[in-house]
Motif scaffolding. Structure first.
Motif, PDB file in Angstrom:
ATOM      1  N   ILE A  43       0.059  -2.746   9.982  1.00 31.86           N
ATOM      2  CA  ILE A  43      -0.534  -1.500  10.299  1.00 31.86           C
ATOM      3  C   ILE A  43      -1.980  -1.446  10.597  1.00 31.86           C
ATOM      4  O   ILE A  43      -3.039  -2.014   9.996  1.00 31.86           O
TER       5      ILE A  43
ATOM      6  N   GLY B 145      -1.857   6.365  14.681  1.00 34.99           N
ATOM      7  CA  GLY B 145      -2.512   7.520  15.116  1.00 34.99           C
ATOM      8  C   GLY B 145      -3.563   8.258  14.306  1.00 34.99           C
ATOM      9  O   GLY B 145      -3.984   7.224  13.310  1.00 34.99           O
TER      10      GLY B 145
ATOM     11  N   GLY C 152       1.816  -5.395  -6.816  1.00 27.62           N
ATOM     12  CA  GLY C 152       1.789  -6.436  -5.981  1.00 27.62           C
ATOM     13  C   GLY C 152       0.107  -6.087  -5.385  1.00 27.62           C
ATOM     14  O   GLY C 152      -0.176  -5.020  -4.785  1.00 27.62           O
TER      15      GLY C 152
ATOM     16  N   ASN D 275       0.739  -2.634   5.051  1.00 32.38           N
ATOM     17  CA  ASN D 275      -0.090  -1.270   5.368  1.00 32.38           C
ATOM     18  C   ASN D 275      -1.400  -1.092   4.575  1.00 32.38           C
ATOM     19  O   ASN D 275      -2.238  -0.201   5.006  1.00 32.38           O
TER      20      ASN D 275
ATOM     21  N   SER E  60      -5.253  -0.307  13.868  1.00 27.92           N
ATOM     22  CA  SER E  60      -5.825   0.958  14.518  1.00 27.92           C
ATOM     23  C   SER E  60      -6.520   0.904  15.531  1.00 27.92           C
ATOM     24  O   SER E  60      -6.774  -0.332  16.025  1.00 27.92           O
TER      25      SER E  60
ATOM     26  N   VAL F 196      -2.511  -7.235  -2.462  1.00 30.48           N
ATOM     27  CA  VAL F 196      -2.595  -8.092  -1.224  1.00 30.48           C
ATOM     28  C   VAL F 196      -3.860  -8.822  -1.289  1.00 30.48           C
ATOM     29  O   VAL F 196      -3.878  -9.791  -0.432  1.00 30.48           O
ATOM     30  N   THR F 197      -4.748  -8.634  -2.076  1.00 27.95           N
ATOM     31  CA  THR F 197      -6.032  -9.256  -1.965  1.00 27.95           C
ATOM     32  C   THR F 197      -6.008 -10.507  -2.990  1.00 27.95           C
ATOM     33  O   THR F 197      -7.076 -11.255  -3.044  1.00 27.95           O
TER      34      THR F 197
ATOM     35  N   ASN G 291      -4.974  -0.783   3.072  1.00 32.56           N
ATOM     36  CA  ASN G 291      -6.494  -1.115   3.583  1.00 32.56           C
ATOM     37  C   ASN G 291      -7.316  -0.494   2.675  1.00 32.56           C
ATOM     38  O   ASN G 291      -6.927   0.313   1.626  1.00 32.56           O
TER      39      ASN G 291
ATOM     40  N   TYR H 141     -14.667  -1.801   9.365  1.00 34.64           N
ATOM     41  CA  TYR H 141     -13.098  -1.419   9.454  1.00 34.64           C
ATOM     42  C   TYR H 141     -12.513  -1.737  10.664  1.00 34.64           C
ATOM     43  O   TYR H 141     -11.529  -2.614  10.810  1.00 34.64           O
TER      44      TYR H 141
ATOM     45  N   GLY I 154       0.759  -1.132  -0.063  1.00 34.77           N
ATOM     46  CA  GLY I 154      -0.123  -0.170   0.034  1.00 34.77           C
ATOM     47  C   GLY I 154       0.892   1.305   0.078  1.00 34.77           C
ATOM     48  O   GLY I 154       0.409   2.083   0.624  1.00 34.77           O
ATOM     49  N   ALA I 155       1.945   1.239  -0.863  1.00 39.49           N
ATOM     50  CA  ALA I 155       3.089   2.259  -0.780  1.00 39.49           C
ATOM     51  C   ALA I 155       2.496   3.322  -1.810  1.00 39.49           C
ATOM     52  O   ALA I 155       3.358   4.311  -1.959  1.00 39.49           O
ATOM     53  N   SER I 156       1.473   3.326  -2.211  1.00 41.19           N
ATOM     54  CA  SER I 156       1.171   4.281  -3.295  1.00 41.19           C
ATOM     55  C   SER I 156       0.829   5.812  -2.834  1.00 41.19           C
ATOM     56  O   SER I 156       0.909   6.874  -3.481  1.00 41.19           O
TER      57      SER I 156
ATOM     58  N   GLY J 261      -0.472   8.130   1.075  1.00 41.65           N
ATOM     59  CA  GLY J 261      -0.724   8.087   2.556  1.00 41.65           C
ATOM     60  C   GLY J 261       0.441   7.958   3.396  1.00 41.65           C
ATOM     61  O   GLY J 261       1.836   7.791   2.947  1.00 41.65           O
ATOM     62  N   ILE J 262       0.034   7.029   4.516  1.00 44.47           N
ATOM     63  CA  ILE J 262       1.162   6.562   5.283  1.00 44.47           C
ATOM     64  C   ILE J 262       2.158   5.422   4.728  1.00 44.47           C
ATOM     65  O   ILE J 262       3.641   5.612   4.982  1.00 44.47           O
ATOM     66  N   GLY J 263       1.795   4.714   3.653  1.00 45.43           N
ATOM     67  CA  GLY J 263       2.557   3.829   3.054  1.00 45.43           C
ATOM     68  C   GLY J 263       3.681   4.536   2.165  1.00 45.43           C
ATOM     69  O   GLY J 263       5.049   4.282   2.395  1.00 45.43           O
TER      70      GLY J 263
ATOM     71  N   THR K 166      -8.292  -6.979   2.561  1.00 43.44           N
ATOM     72  CA  THR K 166      -7.021  -6.252   2.809  1.00 43.44           C
ATOM     73  C   THR K 166      -6.250  -6.493   4.181  1.00 43.44           C
ATOM     74  O   THR K 166      -5.262  -7.080   4.160  1.00 43.44           O
TER      75      THR K 166
HETATM   76  N1  LIG Z   1      -5.116   7.781   8.432  1.00 42.86           N
HETATM   77  C1  LIG Z   1      -5.358   7.349   9.431  1.00 42.86           C
HETATM   78  O1  LIG Z   1      -5.889   8.220  10.199  1.00 42.86           O
HETATM   79  C2  LIG Z   1      -5.064   5.976  10.048  1.00 42.86           C
HETATM   80  C3  LIG Z   1      -5.474   5.476  11.496  1.00 42.86           C
HETATM   81  C4  LIG Z   1      -5.443   4.299  11.836  1.00 42.86           C
HETATM   82  C5  LIG Z   1      -4.996   3.554  10.963  1.00 42.86           C
HETATM   83  N2  LIG Z   1      -4.575   3.819   9.785  1.00 42.86           N
HETATM   84  C6  LIG Z   1      -4.274   2.756   8.787  1.00 42.86           C
HETATM   85  O2  LIG Z   1      -2.952   2.964   8.186  1.00 42.86           O
HETATM   86  C7  LIG Z   1      -2.649   2.183   6.975  1.00 42.86           C
HETATM   87  C8  LIG Z   1      -2.713   3.464   5.878  1.00 42.86           C
HETATM   88  O3  LIG Z   1      -3.418   4.438   6.044  1.00 42.86           O
HETATM   89  P1  LIG Z   1      -3.613   5.469   4.811  1.00 42.86           P
HETATM   90  O4  LIG Z   1      -4.682   6.793   5.804  1.00 42.86           O
HETATM   91  O5  LIG Z   1      -2.475   5.958   4.377  1.00 42.86           O
HETATM   92  O6  LIG Z   1      -4.528   4.825   3.872  1.00 42.86           O
HETATM   93  P2  LIG Z   1      -4.726   5.255   2.445  1.00 42.86           P
HETATM   94  O7  LIG Z   1      -4.481   6.603   2.074  1.00 42.86           O
HETATM   95  O8  LIG Z   1      -6.258   4.942   1.911  1.00 42.86           O
HETATM   96  O9  LIG Z   1      -3.901   4.396   1.570  1.00 42.86           O
HETATM   97  C9  LIG Z   1      -4.240   3.045   1.528  1.00 42.86           C
HETATM   98  C10 LIG Z   1      -3.154   2.075   0.522  1.00 42.86           C
HETATM   99  O10 LIG Z   1      -4.038   0.821   0.722  1.00 42.86           O
HETATM  100  C11 LIG Z   1      -3.648   0.346  -0.540  1.00 42.86           C
HETATM  101  N3  LIG Z   1      -4.312  -0.584  -1.154  1.00 42.86           N
HETATM  102  C12 LIG Z   1      -5.859  -0.722  -1.100  1.00 42.86           C
HETATM  103  N4  LIG Z   1      -6.079  -1.802  -1.582  1.00 42.86           N
HETATM  104  C13 LIG Z   1      -5.112  -2.515  -1.834  1.00 42.86           C
HETATM  105  C14 LIG Z   1      -4.662  -3.869  -2.271  1.00 42.86           C
HETATM  106  N5  LIG Z   1      -5.865  -4.513  -2.634  1.00 42.86           N
HETATM  107  N6  LIG Z   1      -3.501  -4.318  -2.424  1.00 42.86           N
HETATM  108  C15 LIG Z   1      -2.496  -3.547  -2.197  1.00 42.86           C
HETATM  109  N7  LIG Z   1      -2.708  -2.267  -1.698  1.00 42.86           N
HETATM  110  C16 LIG Z   1      -3.942  -1.766  -1.497  1.00 42.86           C
HETATM  111  C17 LIG Z   1      -4.146   1.845  -1.593  1.00 42.86           C
HETATM  112  O11 LIG Z   1      -3.377   1.566  -2.744  1.00 42.86           O
HETATM  113  P3  LIG Z   1      -4.255   1.959  -4.214  1.00 42.86           P
HETATM  114  O12 LIG Z   1      -3.589   3.268  -4.469  1.00 42.86           O
HETATM  115  O13 LIG Z   1      -3.613   0.901  -5.152  1.00 42.86           O
HETATM  116  O14 LIG Z   1      -5.705   2.037  -3.784  1.00 42.86           O
HETATM  117  C18 LIG Z   1      -3.122   2.749  -0.497  1.00 42.86           C
HETATM  118  O15 LIG Z   1      -1.992   2.694  -0.985  1.00 42.86           O
HETATM  119  C19 LIG Z   1      -4.126   1.600   6.898  1.00 42.86           C
HETATM  120  O16 LIG Z   1      -3.767   0.380   7.320  1.00 42.86           O
HETATM  121  C20 LIG Z   1      -5.001   2.132   7.653  1.00 42.86           C
HETATM  122  O17 LIG Z   1      -6.114   1.373   8.036  1.00 42.86           O
HETATM  123  C21 LIG Z   1      -5.017   4.893   9.013  1.00 42.86           C
END
Ligand SMILES: NC(=O)c1ccc[n+]([C@@H]2O[C@H](COP(=O)([O-])OP(=O)(O)OC[C@H]3O[C@@H](n4cnc5c(N)ncnc54)[C@H](OP(=O)(O)O)[C@@H]3O)[C@@H](O)[C@H]2O)c1
Length: 267
Positions: free
Chosen positions: A145, A197, A56, A85, A147, A58-59, A87, A166, A8-10, A12-14, A118
């Protein structure tokens, strides 16, 4: 000289994990994404010579096994740290309470499938695909990662009743982490569920409904952490997460910890 793979490195946090880890030129960083050809990813790889973008999903078990093979070809078959990471959620029903879940099997599957695929199946497939590399690595760390939305005390103290699917998926992820820690501990492998966080990862302008929803969440979260001012930025979240990962050892393996390294300061 350490090697890291991040799913999930594209964005956000990844993507921030990739950026911070790549800043140490001694690291090898494997950014696992569904679309390696996106302009975002080409830019990241051209800015950092130690970043390798690997396709890759993950699903999809075949896809993540191929990603692990591609990673092994780059690192000589080993990996120090895996960060799962990825989600996905059904955004349309994120604000639904449990009593609003419909009596419609197909609709319920559509709500639960993205986070379960995921966070649960994807966690298992990613971990199992990369395990042979982790076994040959030096650090032997696997981080999921998760929550704080899956922490029972936080739910009870804040009254956050929505984000049902979720939170359930992340709770399941935490149990899987404990199971992996129990199985892999004797082989020297440490496994952690890590909450990053409350992080602002929204890209582009925020719709007014999101702004309003975040105001409601802030009020609820302040019931647990009165000092909380709002979301933190990915830079702060990942910097603190990396410190927790650095300290991960046999003692903390199997736990859910916050980005602050404890079980209290979740936000
Ligand atoms: N942001 C927060 O406040 C928060 C709080 C608690 C926990 N988290 C956790 O932290 C992690 C990152 O959060 P984020 O806010 O950065 O999320 P995000 O911006 O929604 O990014 C999610 C990442 O997951 C990837 N993804 C989705 N489906 C996938 C799949 N089938 N295979 C591979 N990659 C896939 C997405 O890639 P695509 O570009 O391909 O869709 C994207 O890179 C998550 O696990 C989230 O639950 C976040």
């Amino acid at each position: 000289m350490s090697s890291y793979a991040i799913t999930g490195a594209s964005k956000g946090i990844g993507r921030e994990f990739v950026r911070q880890l790549a800043a140490d030129t001694g690291n090898t960083v494997l950014a696992i994404v569904r679309d390696p050809d996106s302009p975002n990813m080409s830019e990241l790889a051209s800015d950092h010579h130690n970043v390798h973008v690997i396709k890759g999903d993950v699903t999809d078990p075949k896809s993540i096994l191929e990603a692990a093979s591609a990673a092994a070809a780059i690192t000589g078959g080993k990996l120090d740290v895996l960060i799962h990471n990825s989600n996905a959620v059904d955004m349309a029903t994120m604000s639904s309470n449990p009593t609003e879940i419909p009596f419609d099997a197909q609709a319920v599957r559509a709500i639960f499938d993205p986070p379960l695929s995921t966070g649960i199946y994807g966690s298992l497939w990613t971990t199992n695909a990369f395990l042979p590399l982790i076994e040959k690595g030096i650090q032997k760390k696997i981080v999921h990662i998760s929550s704080a939305m899956a922490d029972l005390d936080l739910i009870n103290n804040t009254g956050v009743s929505y984000a049902v699917a979720y939170s359930v998926a992340k709770a399941g992820m935490n149990v899987q982490v404990a199971k992996y820690a129990a199985e892999l501990g004797p082989r020297g492998i440490k496994v952690l569920a890590l909450s990053p966080g409350w992080v602002d990862t929204w890209e582009g302008g925020k719709p007014s409904q999101v702004v309003e929803a975040e105001k409601v969440m802030l009020k609820q979260f302040q019931a647990a952490e009165p000092e909380l001012k709002g979301q933190i930025q990915p830079e702060e979240s990942v910097r603190k997460c990396l410190q927790v990962i650095e300290r991960l050892d046999a003692e903390t393996s199997g736990l859910l910890l916050s980005h602050n390294g404890d079980k209290e300061r979740w936000l």
